[in-house]
Design an enzyme around this catalytic site. Structure first.
Site, PDB file in Angstrom:
ATOM      1  N   CYS A  72       0.778  -1.262   0.000  1.00 51.06           N
ATOM      2  CA  CYS A  72       0.000   0.000   0.000  1.00 51.06           C
ATOM      3  C   CYS A  72       0.803   1.301   0.000  1.00 51.06           C
ATOM      4  CB  CYS A  72      -0.878   0.060   1.242  1.00 51.06           C
ATOM      5  SG  CYS A  72      -2.163  -1.159   1.325  1.00 51.06           S
ATOM      6  N   HIS A 128      -2.626   6.623   4.312  1.00 55.39           N
ATOM      7  CA  HIS A 128      -1.536   5.650   4.500  1.00 55.39           C
ATOM      8  C   HIS A 128      -0.164   6.145   4.044  1.00 55.39           C
ATOM      9  CE1 HIS A 128      -0.697   1.046   4.918  1.00 55.39           C
ATOM     10  NE2 HIS A 128      -0.199   1.784   5.893  1.00 55.39           N
TER      11      HIS A 128
END
Ligand SMILES: *[C@@H]1O[C@H](CO)[C@@H](O)[C@H](O)[C@H]1NC(C)=O
Ligand SMILES: *[C@@H]1O[C@H](CO)[C@@H](O)[C@H](O)[C@H]1NC(C)=O
Ligand SMILES: *[C@@H]1O[C@H](CO)[C@@H](O)[C@H](O)[C@H]1NC(C)=O
Ligand SMILES: *[C@@H]1O[C@H](CO)[C@@H](O)[C@H](O)[C@H]1NC(C)=O
Ligand SMILES: *[C@@H]1O[C@H](CO)[C@@H](O)[C@H](O)[C@H]1NC(C)=O
Ligand SMILES: *[C@@H]1O[C@H](CO)[C@@H](O)[C@H](O)[C@H]1NC(C)=O
Length: 487
Positions: A72, A128
């Site tokens: 990610c 993130h």
């Protein structure tokens, strides 16, 4: 005299082009799916229902060789900055909620470029990219508004998330915590948010929405009506996961309808990509590609992606050229009418993709990571048709068919043990896209050539920024919310 007139005409021409270009700056919707696998989309797998994605992909351009990082945070930083994570310290796994880490604040993010071109910029979904100080967060990095969460995973309804022993809520509207979000499945919230932004948008201004959805990352949670669409799938996890995919597809359907209703659709460019491959242990699927998220095999890094809408000159086909996550920032800036940065890793592919021309990309780095457990190189490079992997490729090195009719968890993790440190694997991806046939002993000269090129990239590597977590991050210090302010 003649020269002077020519200069004048040239100048007027430039002015007109610029004015015209600005008036025509497209609205841009950049949708990122989380852990969405190669074999999790309807246009590849008839067992999954994604009518809206399928329609847009088929009307637009399916990107057959769209590559990203294996996990990610690195992919998201590549999307935002056009830089390879191994050059920015983000090459090792992900940013954990208690690490004093964020994407370096001296890098220019995509929405910062777009703001200079006159765009309104919004973000909906998962960040993130670190949040230990406010300067790391979306509204400080080019987004006019933010609606979503800072960490990497959370409950789709409760919006909480635990890491090690730290437990907290993570949901915000701009900088403010938003407890109203608790209780509603995030996929519906994100749709509502997008619909409101579209309805309220002043159409004289170009509009950019970065929409990194929570779907379809674990935890495996979905409203029952979506799960019920897959009652024929006996495997519970895969049944729910399939429902999550269809819920995500609904977002795209509803948002495109809203763009039409607000007379923006014809001026909108839609880009869709997964952030990495599917995670078979969490019911995502990349078959027949090899491997998974967290590996440098194709299953972790070659993803479902398409582009649709205004500015495309040739559509309704599959683009076979290579495009990498780092290319999106400069490509989007070019689509917006701007001039992309030259000193980044990303290549502007706008004209190539929209005309069906050859890709300007002939090679890329999958990742370079020297930290344990990827000791002597979790490393892979692509040059032309060939791919070289050096060292441990990651936890899931096999081929995982979808678990439609099985209950068992048939996936065996293969942990790092050092024995693969010096292992090289060479694949010809043109003849062998699923990486069955390791050619490294047959073609030592090619191995050497790719190794040499990889070593050149390796010289540009910065050490991974991967410190131990700190208890100063504890949400207990911030009324139970994961909150910036501890770095
Ligand atoms: C669809 O499901 C059937 C039945 O389980 C399976 O045989 C087939 O391989 C699946 N198709 C894909 C593309 O995964
Ligand atoms: C950002 O800062 C890092 C660390 O100080 C430095 O190595 C890098 O060159 C800087 N990058 C840019 C684009 O300024
Ligand atoms: C969220 O909170 C509930 C209730 O406190 C807890 O049961 C659950 O495990 C938490 N979820 C996560 C992902 O931490
Ligand atoms: C999309 O719109 C339909 C019709 O209004 C609604 O039933 C559905 O829940 C919406 N889906 C999402 C994900 O918001
Ligand atoms: C939209 O923006 C234009 C240009 O900035 C402005 O003139 C106009 O008043 C705005 N319209 C509304 C409804 O705010
Ligand atoms: C790997 O290669 C290095 C350098 O060539 C060598 O020193 C090391 O012993 C090798 N390790 C293994 C496990 O073969």
């Amino acid at each position: 005299m003649c020269n002077c007139l020519q200069n004048l005409l040239f100048f007027i021409c430039i002015m007109l082009t610029t004015a015209h270009g600005q008036a025509k700056s497209p609205h841009i919707l950049f949708i990122v799916a989380d852990d969405f696998g190669w074999n999790d989309v309807g246009f590849r797998n008839p067992n999954i229902s994604t009518p809206n994605i399928d329609k847009l992909a088929k009307e637009g351009i399916i990107l057959d060789q769209a590559y990203v990082q294996p996990v990610c945070s690195p992919s998201r930083s590549a999307f935002m900055t056009g830089m390879y994570p191994f050059k920015t310290g983000l090459q090792h796994l992900v940013v954990w909620p208690d690490q004093k880490v964020c994407a370096p604040t001296n890098l220019t993010f995509l929405p910062q470029h777009l703001k200079k071109l006159g765009y309104a910029t919004h973000m909906i979904g998962k960040w993130h990219l670190g949040f230990c100080k406010w300067q790391c967060t979306p509204t400080y990095r080019g987004f006019d508004s933010f609606y979503g969460y800072y960490t990497g995973r959370e409950d789709y309804y409760r919006k909480n998330n635990s890491h090690d022993k730290l437990l907290g809520f993570d949901f915000r509207k701009n900088m403010e915590t938003d407890e109203e979000a608790i209780g509603t499945y995030s996929t519906f919230q994100y749709t509502t948010r997008a619909l409101n932004l579209i309805a309220q948008h002043n159409k004289s201004q170009p509009f950019f929405v970065y929409m990194p959805l929570q779907s379809v990352h674990e935890p495996i949670q979905v409203p029952i009506e979506y799960e019920n669409m897959y009652n024929h799938i006996r495997n519970e996890g895969r049944r729910k996961f399939s429902g999550m995919v269809t819920a995500m597809d609904d977002v795209i359907g509803n948002v495109t309808e809203a763009l039409k209703a607000n007379d923006m659709y014809d001026d909108t460019l839609i880009i869709f990509s997964s952030d990495n491959g599917g995670w078979p242990t969490e019911y995502g699927n990349n078959f027949p590609l090899r491997g998974s998220k967290i590996t440098v095999y194709e299953g972790g890094t070659r993803v479902t992606s398409f582009i649709h809408g205004t500015g495309l000159k040739k559509t309704g086909y599959t683009y076979r050229g290579m495009i990498h996550a780092v290319d999106w920032s400069p490509t989007i800036v070019a689509a917006a009418g701007g001039v992309p940065d030259k000193n980044i890793d990303g290549i502007n592919q706008w004209d190539n993709i929209r005309t069906g021309g050859q890709s300007s990309r002939t090679e890329f780095i999958y990742n370079l990571d020297d930290l344990p457990p990827y000791q002597t190189g979790h490393a892979a490079i692509r040059m032309g048709d060939y791919k070289l992997i050096v060292g441990y490729p990651g936890l899931y090195p096999n081929w995982y068919p979808p678990p439609t009719y099985t209950d068992d968890n048939y996936i065996k993790e293969v942990p790092y043990d050092g024995s693969q440190n010096n292992k090289t694997q060479l694949f010809n991806l043109k003849d062998d896209p699923n990486e069955h046939d390791d050619l490294s002993t047959k073609l030592p000269d090619l191995v050497e050539k790719l190794r040499t090129r990889m070593a050149e990239y390796h010289k540009q590597m910065v050490p991974a920024n991967y410190p131990a977590g700190t208890s100063t991050a504890d949400p207990k210090n911030y009324n139970g919310f994961w909150t910036p302010g501890w770095c």
